[in-house]
Design an enzyme around this catalytic site. Structure first.
Site, mmCIF file in Angstrom:
data_model
loop_
_atom_site.group_PDB
_atom_site.id
_atom_site.type_symbol
_atom_site.label_atom_id
_atom_site.label_comp_id
_atom_site.label_asym_id
_atom_site.label_seq_id
_atom_site.Cartn_x
_atom_site.Cartn_y
_atom_site.Cartn_z
ATOM 1 N N ARG A 194 40.658 55.053 6.187
ATOM 2 C CA ARG A 194 39.796 55.948 6.960
ATOM 3 C C ARG A 194 39.908 55.762 8.471
ATOM 4 O O ARG A 194 39.479 56.643 9.216
ATOM 5 C CB ARG A 194 38.348 55.768 6.518
ATOM 6 N N GLU A 216 21.117 55.743 -1.451
ATOM 7 C CA GLU A 216 21.019 56.850 -0.502
ATOM 8 C C GLU A 216 19.591 57.375 -0.396
ATOM 9 O O GLU A 216 18.833 57.374 -1.367
ATOM 10 C CB GLU A 216 21.959 57.988 -0.928
ATOM 11 N N TRP A 239 33.273 59.588 1.628
ATOM 12 C CA TRP A 239 33.055 58.133 1.678
ATOM 13 C C TRP A 239 32.792 57.577 0.282
ATOM 14 O O TRP A 239 33.294 56.507 -0.074
ATOM 15 C CB TRP A 239 31.873 57.881 2.594
ATOM 16 N N ILE A 240 32.010 58.283 -0.521
ATOM 17 C CA ILE A 240 31.582 57.760 -1.819
ATOM 18 C C ILE A 240 32.737 57.652 -2.805
ATOM 19 O O ILE A 240 32.615 57.006 -3.853
ATOM 20 C CB ILE A 240 30.445 58.635 -2.402
ATOM 21 N N SER A 261 16.665 59.733 -0.596
ATOM 22 C CA SER A 261 16.465 60.697 -1.674
ATOM 23 C C SER A 261 15.755 61.948 -1.180
ATOM 24 O O SER A 261 14.612 61.890 -0.729
ATOM 25 C CB SER A 261 15.645 60.069 -2.810
ATOM 26 N N ALA A 262 16.444 63.083 -1.284
ATOM 27 C CA ALA A 262 15.826 64.363 -0.940
ATOM 28 C C ALA A 262 14.986 64.908 -2.097
ATOM 29 O O ALA A 262 14.408 65.984 -1.985
ATOM 30 C CB ALA A 262 16.894 65.370 -0.551
ATOM 31 N N ARG A 263 14.919 64.159 -3.210
ATOM 32 C CA ARG A 263 13.983 64.529 -4.287
ATOM 33 C C ARG A 263 12.565 64.121 -3.912
ATOM 34 O O ARG A 263 11.602 64.783 -4.272
ATOM 35 C CB ARG A 263 14.370 63.840 -5.600
ATOM 36 N N ASP A 294 32.181 44.037 -0.013
ATOM 37 C CA ASP A 294 32.851 42.797 0.377
ATOM 38 C C ASP A 294 33.993 43.119 1.340
ATOM 39 O O ASP A 294 34.435 44.264 1.466
ATOM 40 C CB ASP A 294 33.341 42.018 -0.845
ATOM 41 N N LEU A 295 34.461 42.101 2.045
ATOM 42 C CA LEU A 295 35.434 42.309 3.111
ATOM 43 C C LEU A 295 36.751 42.869 2.585
ATOM 44 O O LEU A 295 37.370 43.718 3.240
ATOM 45 C CB LEU A 295 35.675 40.988 3.856
#
Length: 301
Positions: A223, A120, A110-111, A122-124, A212-213
């Site tokens: 996708r 996102e 996706w990114i 944060s797992a930190r 934006d659209l």
């Protein structure tokens, strides 16, 4: 579970306190606002905020004041013209902010669409939940024999059972070690930013994604396509349901010209004209490669 009790409580509280506004609103989008649409086994998509509607697209195209004086039929005709002729700027006047919960490997696909604002989980700083995407048996497929980045036949019998067992066992084992490494019970505990490296790519993450659209429709064109990987396609399809209610004129034009349409090269158009005149055209006489010819035939047959 897709939503935590805290998230559901927040959604319920927000929907319980509607506020009057002078800005343009979309009734279809208001019905989606804050609510989470479940995707995969633990994921979801929900609308956090949005700006604009079909009228905003037309307003930008005409550079007019207010909602304009044109009829609804004229608005839809204008939007179809803009879509047909690839005029993108008016569609950029609409924006949406989505809260998405998704597996890490889907997030990494996706990114690649770098035209949005993303923040996102944060797992930190925080500890990830013990939630992993495990495919349903009917989506557990072998490698395609004709497409290096696609799936083939569905796995069956003992092979399917073994793969599912390994996916579950490996995910649980990795999370057990993750918990053990960050624990401060009788030890210093490894930093969260290091311990997270042991988690598999099917662990769930979350983010806010604002786009934006125009760029959203580009994302959906790629996708929501049948050739996209299933796990990201179901997220795109959930977003399609939202966009269809948000900007119905724009979405109908998008379905017609992008999702259901086809772009032909000059060579392909020449072949089509020759075929309409009764000439028998083959790949060898078309001037196209085998791949181009295959795609051309798929588009017109």
């Amino acid at each position: 579970m897709p939503l935590s009790p805290e998230q559901q409580a927040e959604i319920d509280a927000l929907r319980a306190e509607p506020r009057p506004t002078l800005r343009a609103v979309s009734d279809g989008m208001e019905a989606h606002l804050y609510r989470a649409a479940p995707v995969l086994d633990h994921g979801f998509v929900r609308v956090v905020d949005y700006m604009g509607d079909d009228a905003a697209i037309c307003q930008a195209a005409r550079v007019s004041y207010g909602r304009g004086t044109k009829s609804v039929s004229n608005d839809e005709g204008l939007i179809r013209y803009l879509m047909r002729h690839w005029h993108s700027t008016p569609f950029e006047m609409c924006e949406v902010k989505l809260h998405v919960k998704l597996p890490v490997f889907v997030a990494r696909q996706w990114i690649r669409h770098r035209t949005a604002n993303v923040n996102e989980y944060s797992a930190r700083y925080s500890i990830l939940d013990r939630e992993f995407y495990i495919p349903a048996p009917d989506t557990l497929a072998a490698q395609s024999t004709t497409n290096n980045q696609g799936r083939g036949a569905v796995l069956e019998g003992e092979e399917a059972a073994r793969v599912l067992r390994w996916l579950r066992d490996d995910a649980d084992r990795a999370y057990d070690h993750y918990e053990a490494m960050i624990s401060q019970d009788g030890q210093q505990g490894l930093a969260r930013e290091l311990a997270r490296m042991n988690l598999p790519a099917n662990v769930y993450t979350q983010w806010y994604w604002k786009v934006d659209l125009h760029n959203l429709l580009h994302f959906l064109r790629l996708r929501a396509d049948a050739h996209a990987q299933y796990e990201i396609r179901v997220y795109a399809e959930a977003i399609c349901d939202i966009v269809r209610d948000w900007v119905p004129f724009a979405y109908r034009a998008f379905e017609d010209y992008r999702l259901g349409g086809a772009t032909l090269s000059a060579t392909a158009l020449d072949c089509l004209r020759r075929m309409l005149k009764g000439e028998e055209v083959t790949q060898e006489t078309s001037g196209m490669s085998k791949g181009e010819w295959r795609e051309f035939r798929a588009a017109i047959d």
